[in-house]
Write a protein that holds these residues in place. Structure first.
Motif, PDB file in Angstrom:
ATOM      1  N   ASP A   1      -0.424 -16.518 -35.231  1.00  0.00           N
ATOM      2  CA  ASP A   1      -1.476 -17.380 -34.722  1.00  0.00           C
ATOM      3  C   ASP A   1      -2.707 -16.562 -34.346  1.00  0.00           C
ATOM      4  OD1 ASP A   1       0.028 -19.589 -35.071  1.00  0.00           O
ATOM      5  OD2 ASP A   1       0.506 -19.916 -32.955  1.00  0.00           O
ATOM      6  N   ILE A   2      -3.877 -17.162 -34.546  1.00  0.00           N
ATOM      7  CA  ILE A   2      -5.127 -16.515 -34.163  1.00  0.00           C
ATOM      8  C   ILE A   2      -5.313 -16.709 -32.666  1.00  0.00           C
ATOM      9  CG2 ILE A   2      -7.638 -16.573 -34.438  1.00  0.00           C
ATOM     10  CD1 ILE A   2      -7.111 -17.522 -37.324  1.00  0.00           C
ATOM     11  N   SER A   3      -5.417 -15.603 -31.941  1.00  0.00           N
ATOM     12  CA  SER A   3      -5.485 -15.656 -30.480  1.00  0.00           C
ATOM     13  C   SER A   3      -6.913 -15.942 -30.028  1.00  0.00           C
ATOM     14  CB  SER A   3      -5.005 -14.324 -29.892  1.00  0.00           C
ATOM     15  OG  SER A   3      -5.105 -14.344 -28.491  1.00  0.00           O
ATOM     16  N   MET A   4      -7.054 -16.971 -29.202  1.00  0.00           N
ATOM     17  CA  MET A   4      -8.352 -17.332 -28.631  1.00  0.00           C
ATOM     18  C   MET A   4      -8.311 -17.108 -27.119  1.00  0.00           C
ATOM     19  SD  MET A   4     -10.577 -18.641 -30.895  1.00  0.00           S
ATOM     20  CE  MET A   4     -10.626 -19.407 -32.514  1.00  0.00           C
TER      21      MET A   4
ATOM     22  N   THR B   1     -18.401 -14.356 -20.514  1.00  0.00           N
ATOM     23  CA  THR B   1     -17.405 -13.413 -20.011  1.00  0.00           C
ATOM     24  C   THR B   1     -15.998 -13.978 -20.203  1.00  0.00           C
ATOM     25  OG1 THR B   1     -18.945 -12.609 -18.337  1.00  0.00           O
ATOM     26  CG2 THR B   1     -16.596 -12.145 -17.972  1.00  0.00           C
ATOM     27  N   PRO B   2     -15.060 -13.165 -20.754  1.00  0.00           N
ATOM     28  CA  PRO B   2     -13.675 -13.651 -20.891  1.00  0.00           C
ATOM     29  C   PRO B   2     -13.053 -13.890 -19.515  1.00  0.00           C
ATOM     30  CG  PRO B   2     -14.044 -11.679 -22.218  1.00  0.00           C
ATOM     31  CD  PRO B   2     -15.234 -11.822 -21.325  1.00  0.00           C
TER      32      PRO B   2
ATOM     33  N   ALA C   1     -13.999 -19.442 -40.680  1.00  0.00           N
ATOM     34  CA  ALA C   1     -14.966 -19.870 -39.667  1.00  0.00           C
ATOM     35  C   ALA C   1     -15.374 -18.711 -38.763  1.00  0.00           C
ATOM     36  CB  ALA C   1     -14.376 -21.012 -38.840  1.00  0.00           C
ATOM     37  N   ILE C   2     -14.417 -17.850 -38.408  1.00  0.00           N
ATOM     38  CA  ILE C   2     -14.717 -16.682 -37.567  1.00  0.00           C
ATOM     39  C   ILE C   2     -15.684 -15.747 -38.292  1.00  0.00           C
ATOM     40  CG2 ILE C   2     -13.704 -14.553 -36.631  1.00  0.00           C
ATOM     41  CD1 ILE C   2     -11.197 -16.291 -35.954  1.00  0.00           C
ATOM     42  N   GLU C   3     -15.440 -15.504 -39.579  1.00  0.00           N
ATOM     43  CA  GLU C   3     -16.311 -14.625 -40.356  1.00  0.00           C
ATOM     44  C   GLU C   3     -17.717 -15.217 -40.476  1.00  0.00           C
ATOM     45  OE1 GLU C   3     -14.084 -14.269 -43.909  1.00  0.00           O
ATOM     46  OE2 GLU C   3     -12.575 -12.923 -43.024  1.00  0.00           O
TER      47      GLU C   3
END
Length: 295
Positions: free
Chosen positions: A28-31, A40-41, A219-221
């Motif tokens: 899974d792609i971690s968000m 800020t995370p 989408a990320i790219e």
């Protein structure tokens, strides 16, 4: 691979030292959660609402709530003592056929590699399981949780699949609105069985792709490149009312019908015993649809 557990498989008086490794990995792609105002995370913080402060792992015990707001506490060494030798042993209780286990029981797969000693015992167990076609049903304790497990062979490796206890499986009667009996149209049933036959093929896991993950990476790219995210248009689905028409269209799409195909025979009403509903019902696939191969 990282060793996550060391112990032994036992069957009868035989002990097979093994090391355990995770057989699967999460792709899974971690968000992360981000504060929109400053990008800020956000961190996950364990806080105590009574003391109003952050709590470190060394200050944490395990507790069971036996009535609202009241707990009995256990330290790690107490939990380890309760598990005893079970913490270091995978004890085979019985040998059964894999097809006897419904897939609903399976949880997670682990590989078991040979330990520092006992390579001969490992090979003996592996070969015995392969040649008998049986799998072992074992008891095991991992991370303070007792579980049943299936011991079998995947390629050249002994594997362990944790499985639920029977009382952990919810009864299907709890599912709302289940029909009391199957009330289907025989012609529709014949067409549906033909469609299943046309869509049937050997299981080839490599042909299945995670399309959502691929779309997310695209989408990320695009975001990194400063482009607008472009999603593929969702195809419109027709509101199908005529079930027979939908089945026939599905058959035609699955395999173009010619004069001698079952689909054409079903459409013309002439056809073989299979098209007329004379074939036996397919057997129930209990335990035979496993996604991994092995003995």
């Amino acid at each position: 691979m990282h060793t996550i557990w060391k112990g032994a498989i036992s069957f009868g008086l035989v002990h097979v030292p093994v090391r355990m490794y995770a057989a699967t990995e999460d792709k899974d792609i971690s968000m992360r959660y981000i504060h929109k105002a400053c990008s800020t995370p956000l961190n996950y913080v364990r806080t105590c609402p009574t003391c109003n402060k952050e709590v470190g792992w060394e200050e944490i015990s395990r507790g069971y709530e036996y009535e609202p707001g009241r707990f009995v506490l256990f330290e790690k060494d107490e939990l380890d003592a309760l598990a005893g030798e079970a913490n270091r042993e995978i004890k085979i209780l019985d040998f059964v056929d894999l097809t006897e286990i419904d897939p609903v029981y399976f949880q997670k797969t682990y590989y078991l590699g040979p330990g520092d000693t006992g390579a001969g015992a490992y090979s003996l167990l592996l070969e015995s399981i392969k040649q008998t076609g049986k799998i072992g049903i074992a008891s095991v304790t991992l991370r303070s949780k007792s579980s049943l497990a299936a011991i079998r062979v995947i390629d050249r490796c002994i594997s362990m699949e944790t499985i639920f206890y029977p009382d952990e499986i919810r009864a299907v009667d709890q599912v709302p609105n289940l029909p009391d009996s199957a009330n289907v149209n025989e012609k529709e049933l014949t067409m549906a069985k033909l469609l299943i036959e046309q869509l049937s093929s050997p299981f080839e896991p490599e042909k299945y792709k995670d399309s959502y993950r691929a779309a997310m990476m695209t989408a990320i790219e695009q975001k990194i490149a400063g482009e607008e995210v472009r999603a593929a248009p969702t195809p419109e689905r027709a509101n199908v009312i005529d079930l027979m028409a939908a089945l026939q269209a599905s058959l035609d799409a699955a395999k173009p019908a010619s004069a001698d195909t079952p689909a054409a025979a079903a459409k013309s009403g002439k056809g073989s015993k299979k098209a007329s509903g004379g074939s036996p019902e397919p057997s129930a696939p209990r335990g035979k649809g496993r996604k991994r191969t092995g003995s």
